[in-house]
Design a protein around this motif. Structure first.
Motif, short mmCIF file in Angstrom:
data_model
loop_
_atom_site.label_atom_id
_atom_site.label_comp_id
_atom_site.label_asym_id
_atom_site.label_seq_id
_atom_site.Cartn_x
_atom_site.Cartn_y
_atom_site.Cartn_z
N GLU A 1 0.98 -1.18 0.03
CA GLU A 1 0.12 -0.05 0.07
C GLU A 1 0.54 1.13 -0.12
OE1 GLU A 1 -2.39 -0.58 3.47
OE2 GLU A 1 -3.30 -2.37 2.85
N SER B 1 -4.19 0.20 -22.56
CA SER B 1 -4.99 -0.65 -22.44
C SER B 1 -5.35 -1.72 -23.57
CB SER B 1 -6.21 -0.22 -21.65
OG SER B 1 -6.71 0.95 -22.59
N ARG C 1 5.43 4.41 -12.01
CA ARG C 1 4.56 4.56 -10.73
C ARG C 1 5.32 4.90 -9.50
NH1 ARG C 1 0.41 -0.62 -11.91
NH2 ARG C 1 -0.67 0.56 -13.48
N GLU D 1 -4.24 9.14 -12.69
CA GLU D 1 -5.18 8.22 -12.64
C GLU D 1 -4.66 7.07 -13.84
OE1 GLU D 1 -9.46 9.62 -10.99
OE2 GLU D 1 -8.85 9.75 -13.03
N GLY E 1 -3.62 3.74 -12.78
CA GLY E 1 -4.41 2.59 -12.97
C GLY E 1 -5.81 2.57 -11.92
N LYS E 2 -6.06 3.72 -11.34
CA LYS E 2 -6.99 3.63 -10.35
C LYS E 2 -7.49 5.28 -10.21
CE LYS E 2 -4.39 4.52 -6.01
NZ LYS E 2 -3.76 3.75 -5.02
N LYS E 3 -8.90 5.24 -9.80
CA LYS E 3 -9.64 6.41 -9.69
C LYS E 3 -9.01 7.32 -8.36
CE LYS E 3 -12.59 6.69 -13.00
NZ LYS E 3 -12.06 7.40 -13.86
#
Lengths: 257, 257
Positions: free
Chosen positions: A251, B150, B171, B198, B202-204
């Motif tokens: 995390e 994607s 990242r 985002e 790869g996430k909101k």
């Protein structure tokens, strides 16, 4: 008093141990970190008959992956089989080997004319439990030992730069890799752990915030045991909760930088 | 309709352009990231006369550093001179090239018997301003174009793994490298910037917290200008305060992971 056999005529494409074929112009350099007392240490080789030091390193066999080559070199130097190991950077400047400087310093050991082109070197860093390592020199070195990071001398080749870059990588990954699990002994005190963070980051940490943050993260388990032989109040021992540690790292929740 | 000259007989130690000597068994692979609309994109080459794709790559000349070789390859593929470029990993598994598979897919273009040993490949990722790039194929490819992350198909060799690792490195470095400065156009809206984060993560992301955090960090300057051609309320434009951005990154203060 040291006696030398013959000067090693290193053929770039053959292994020192025999006829195993090597990947040409490619080497590995390993920065092996240990932690003891309150300082971060690194394993250095002293070259035979000289006052010169370097990082441990090696070559890559044709039938071997880069990682396997690094595991082999680390086992040869430390005696350890299972080591936490990370590739961190590949060094490929044209001027990284200065032939004249090698000739001046190591002419009795190697013939730099046989190293006619600069090798590309893949850097790995390793984290080991200081107490479990039995340092072991290689063919070209007379000793292999631990050095305090703050006392590291001028190293051969570009090895000071490699060490610097490894330390930088370790700092960046402190929040994402189980560094403590690999550098600390099985049982440790909160001050031990804090000193490890301080040694890696090269700065002081506020002890109260540190303890609060670590305890809140849940990555350590307090044992019903104190450290003996410590003056005044004996501090409690802790061990890692490996699953929780992994979860928290995933995390990205352990920032001290 | 495509016409081919002769099949290229690639000599491992010589450059395609002539007699320049190369570092043997060493290649580079480049993951070139761009950002457009709300998605992260990557530049892929389509091999001549096939439906197969790969990352752009190249070889390293003996008189060239790894970084210089990567800068050269990137300039050839994108037309850009000044590129944000990071070495992220070196790939060296023994099985990374499957000769039979290459023969099956690319026999009309290359002779895999001349690539008799696996190359070690140094991975670089680059961040470019999508709008400034003019993709340019190499000798073995018929086109070079942007793909949504994607939609990336199965790539030749181990290039899907290389792409995956580059994204992971990006990242991790999002908090330490000026990613936004390199991927976004000079002027951008807060939603543009959020969509970039985002796309990489790869996430909101929660838009309110995002805006609050970015504004508090001081890395952007609000301009007296709005984005035109947007339905409903026109959002304000921002630009980076490059000095402040650098300062905040140095302190490691931009965590979204």
């Amino acid at each position: 008093m040291l006696t030398f056999e013959i000067m090693l005529e290193v053929d770039e494409n053959k292994s020192l141990e025999g006829n195993v074929e090597l990947v040409p112009q490619l080497t590995l350099d390993c920065v092996i970190f240990g932690f003891h007392g309150s300082s971060l240490k690194v394993l250095l080789l002293k070259w035979k008959g000289t006052e010169y030091y370097s990082l441990p390193g090696g070559t890559v066999k044709q039938e071997e992956s880069l990682d396997d080559a690094a595991i082999r070199v680390l086992k040869e130097r430390t005696g350890l089989d299972k080591i936490f190991l990370r590739q961190f950077y590949t060094f490929g400047k044209v001027e990284r080997y200065d032939r004249e400087s090698i000739r001046k310093k190591l002419a009795h050991l190697v013939n730099p004319d046989l190293w006619y082109k600069r090798p590309i070197s893949v850097g790995y860093y390793a984290l080991v439990d200081f107490e479990e390592v039995f340092p072991n020199p290689d063919l070209l070195s007379e000793s292999c030992g631990w050095w305090d990071l703050s006392d590291v001398p001028e190293l051969l080749f570009d090895h000071n730069e490699i060490l610097e870059k490894a330390l930088h990588a370790l700092r960046l990954e402190l929040s994402f890799q189980p560094v403590g699990l690999n550098l600390l002994p099985e049982k440790f005190t909160m001050p031990d752990m804090m000193r490890m963070y301080e040694a890696i980051l090269g700065k002081k940490i506020d002890p109260r915030n540190f303890q609060k943050k670590i305890l809140k993260s849940g990555i350590v388990i307090k044992l019903d045991e104190v450290k003996k032989g410590v003056a005044h109040k004996s501090p409690f021992l802790y061990k890692f909760d490996a699953n929780k540690y992994e979860e928290v790292l995933k995390e990205g929740g352990l920032f001290f930088i």
